[in-house]
Enzyme design. Structure first.
Site, PDB file in Angstrom:
ATOM      1  N   GLY A 286      48.256  75.214 -56.866  1.00  0.00           N
ATOM      2  CA  GLY A 286      47.198  75.883 -56.115  1.00  0.00           C
ATOM      3  C   GLY A 286      47.099  77.320 -56.572  1.00  0.00           C
ATOM      4  O   GLY A 286      46.243  77.708 -57.358  1.00  0.00           O
ATOM      5  N   ARG A 287      48.062  78.118 -56.102  1.00  0.00           N
ATOM      6  CA  ARG A 287      48.061  79.564 -56.345  1.00  0.00           C
ATOM      7  C   ARG A 287      47.901  79.914 -57.820  1.00  0.00           C
ATOM      8  O   ARG A 287      47.154  80.812 -58.187  1.00  0.00           O
ATOM      9  CB  ARG A 287      49.385  80.131 -55.836  1.00  0.00           C
ATOM     10  N   ARG A 323      47.853  87.699 -45.693  1.00  0.00           N
ATOM     11  CA  ARG A 323      49.165  87.545 -46.332  1.00  0.00           C
ATOM     12  C   ARG A 323      50.099  88.741 -46.093  1.00  0.00           C
ATOM     13  O   ARG A 323      51.262  88.537 -45.780  1.00  0.00           O
ATOM     14  CB  ARG A 323      49.020  87.270 -47.838  1.00  0.00           C
ATOM     15  N   CYS A 353      42.677  95.863 -34.334  1.00  0.00           N
ATOM     16  CA  CYS A 353      43.545  96.554 -33.376  1.00  0.00           C
ATOM     17  C   CYS A 353      44.939  95.945 -33.333  1.00  0.00           C
ATOM     18  O   CYS A 353      45.321  95.311 -32.349  1.00  0.00           O
ATOM     19  CB  CYS A 353      42.894  96.508 -32.005  1.00  0.00           C
TER      20      CYS A 353
HETATM   21  N1  LLP Z   1      51.310  70.718 -52.713  1.00  0.00           N
HETATM   22  C1  LLP Z   1      51.721  70.779 -51.435  1.00  0.00           C
HETATM   23  C2  LLP Z   1      52.163  69.551 -50.765  1.00  0.00           C
HETATM   24  C3  LLP Z   1      51.722  72.009 -50.749  1.00  0.00           C
HETATM   25  O1  LLP Z   1      52.147  72.061 -49.486  1.00  0.00           O
HETATM   26  C4  LLP Z   1      51.274  73.179 -51.416  1.00  0.00           C
HETATM   27  C5  LLP Z   1      51.243  74.466 -50.734  1.00  0.00           C
HETATM   28  C6  LLP Z   1      50.841  73.047 -52.751  1.00  0.00           C
HETATM   29  C7  LLP Z   1      50.877  71.817 -53.369  1.00  0.00           C
HETATM   30  C8  LLP Z   1      50.343  74.220 -53.547  1.00  0.00           C
HETATM   31  O2  LLP Z   1      51.321  75.182 -53.716  1.00  0.00           O
HETATM   32  P1  LLP Z   1      51.063  76.428 -54.698  1.00  0.00           P
HETATM   33  O3  LLP Z   1      50.927  75.883 -56.120  1.00  0.00           O
HETATM   34  O4  LLP Z   1      49.823  77.081 -54.252  1.00  0.00           O
HETATM   35  O5  LLP Z   1      52.263  77.270 -54.512  1.00  0.00           O
HETATM   36  N2  LLP Z   1      49.802  80.501 -47.450  1.00  0.00           N
HETATM   37  C9  LLP Z   1      50.949  80.728 -48.299  1.00  0.00           C
HETATM   38  C10 LLP Z   1      51.227  79.563 -49.222  1.00  0.00           C
HETATM   39  C11 LLP Z   1      51.381  78.242 -48.491  1.00  0.00           C
HETATM   40  C12 LLP Z   1      51.606  77.095 -49.435  1.00  0.00           C
HETATM   41  C13 LLP Z   1      51.515  75.817 -48.717  1.00  0.00           C
HETATM   42  N3  LLP Z   1      51.624  74.643 -49.545  1.00  0.00           N
HETATM   43  C14 LLP Z   1      50.760  82.031 -49.062  1.00  0.00           C
HETATM   44  O6  LLP Z   1      49.758  82.704 -48.850  1.00  0.00           O
HETATM   45  O7  LLP Z   1      51.632  82.431 -49.824  1.00  0.00           O
END
Ligand code: LLP
Length: 429
Positions: A286-287, A323, A353
């Site tokens: 994702g990220r 974040r 606030c």
């Molecule tokens: N697959 C599963 C099952 C997941 O739970 C997640 C992310 C991903 C893939 C993707 O992970 P990435 O490649 O993006 O690290 N809101 C938080 C991050 C939460 C991630 C949740 N799961 C932040 O802003 O850092």
């Protein structure tokens, strides 16, 4: 300074550009706060993942399933779908989104600990690639849902390998203490149970250990444990067609962070799987695909000097990018125009606030009231986690392609925010 997200985000003659467009033009046209993404950065990131996978004998025929939760804008999903990506979804809403964006349902995996019966039915009807199941109760519910449709549901179990990803506790998922997955020790018995259920078809093994990992070692440890599981399943006559290694690869938020290259992370993992050439690899980044491909453009409303601290009060806030407030995470904040004026150290805060409403603390900036700032590395979990707290309309989103800006989500109108609310009738007197 080499900005995160460069070369697509870079200064030219002192003005910060996204691709060939000065950010100041975007602010003038679309207003602030505004999320701005680079098409070239998005596509380069996905292409790099796909190429790293395809370059390895074990990765041929594999699939990159973008984790939609990181940024679910339709334009971005559509770009990725056109490039052949699959999608990792976690809700019926995300299913509907990816289908609206032109995704091939046959490339969709469905993760998450709490799938409802309705969500399962929708995904079965769409014909997704796989359900990543996280508990016995979920297996039973899925078996029943598939039975009602006269279908066999393709399943992987999400196993929890009990490795420490060494990241923020809120985004660690692979430890025993997490709510995620089934303990790897229990997995063989649960697979046997799944294999006996009439309306399920075991197709894979799934694992995701956490997010923003900067060290490849925990991924490697997880694969070692998955290999032991694959042996145990083979011994039980359970055939596994794909291995889903999840997402989690980190990005550079701060200058001193050095996340691994995509191939440096992936190749050693695939090397461990040599001899299993029939196994298809699925990845759920994702990220890494979107984080450094976007920034949050904001304007300084006021400078407020103080005895202990100076504040730069901006028009973006924790509701736009939560974040920093939620994880104390760091985003680089830079001037959109580099001016020759005296600098100072500021806490960069929003109008909400709450004392937790900061986007950065103790930042050296040379700014005046009315100037534009860019909060970098905000493409992932930025807009996706935004809210309307303090009745603040969500920001606009703009996708830059060369010297063109496309509005991909208009700024919300205040009336949108209470459109679903109703007043109760007057009391009869
Ligand atoms: N697959 C599963 C099952 C997941 O739970 C997640 C992310 C991903 C893939 C993707 O992970 P990435 O490649 O993006 O690290 N809101 C938080 C991050 C939460 C991630 C949740 N799961 C932040 O802003 O850092």
């Amino acid at each position: 300074m080499n900005l995160p997200g460069s070369p697509y985000f870079a200064y030219r003659q002192g003005f910060l550009h996204v691709e060939d467009l000065p950010l100041a033009h975007i602010a003038a046209q679309f207003g602030t706060p505004c999320y701005v993404y680079s098409r070239a950065a998005l596509t380069a990131n996905l292409r790099e993942f796909q190429a790293a996978l395809a370059a390895h004998p074990l990765g041929v025929g594999g699939l990159v399933c973008y984790a939609v939760k990181a940024n679910s804008n339709l334009a971005i999903l559509n770009l990725f779908a056109r490039m052949g990506a699959g999608f990792d979804i976690v809700s019926g809403g995300e299913l509907q989104r990816v289908l609206a964006a032109g995704a091939d349902a046959g490339k969709v995996v469905f993760s998450g600990v709490g799938k409802s019966a309705t969500e399962m039915e929708q995904a079965l009807a769409a014909g997704i690639l796989c359900f990543n199941v996280e508990s016995t109760a979920e297996l039973e519910r899925l078996d029943a849902a598939a039975g009602r449709q006269g279908k066999k549901a393709p399943v992987s179990l999400r196993v929890n390998p009990d490795v420490d990803p060494g990241t923020h506790p809120y985004i660690s998922t692979g430890l025993k203490s997490a709510k995620f997955g089934v303990p790897i020790a229990d997995a063989p018995a649960l697979y046997e149970r799944a294999a006996r259920m009439p309306n399920l078809e075991v197709v894979g093994v799934d694992c995701h250990i956490g997010s923003q990992l900067l060290d490849p070692a925990p991924f490697s440890e997880a694969v070692d444990r998955l290999l032991v599981l694959l042996e145990a399943l083979a011994a039980r006559g359970i055939a596994i067609h794909h291995l889903d290694l999840g997402g989690g690869l980190g990005i550079r938020y701060r200058q001193d962070e050095t996340p691994p290259e995509i191939s440096t992370y992936l190749t050693p993992l695939l090397d461990k799987l040599r001899g299993r050439e029939k196994l298809k690899i699925v990845l759920e980044p994702g990220r890494r695909l979107v984080g450094n491909a976007g920034l949050l453009l904001t304007r300084v409303e006021y400078l407020k000097p103080g005895a202990e601290k100076n504040f730069a009060i901006i028009d973006a806030a924790m509701n736009d990018l939560m974040r920093p407030a939620l994880y104390e995470s760091w985003h680089e904040i830079v001037e959109v125009e580099r001016k020759n004026i005296p600098g100072a150290t500021y806490d960069v805060v929003g109008p909400v606030c709450e004392s937790g409403d900061f986007l950065g603390q103790a930042r050296a900036l040379a700014i005046a009231g009315g100037d534009l700032l860019a909060v970098l590395s905000a493409g992932a979990y930025g807009m996706a986690m935004s809210s309307n707290y303090n009745t603040r309309p969500r920001a606009a989103e703009v996708l830059v392609d060369g010297d063109k800006a496309h509005l991909i989500r208009r700024r919300e109108h205040i009336a949108d925010l209470y459109a679903h609310e109703q007043q109760i009738p007057e009391d009869p007197c």
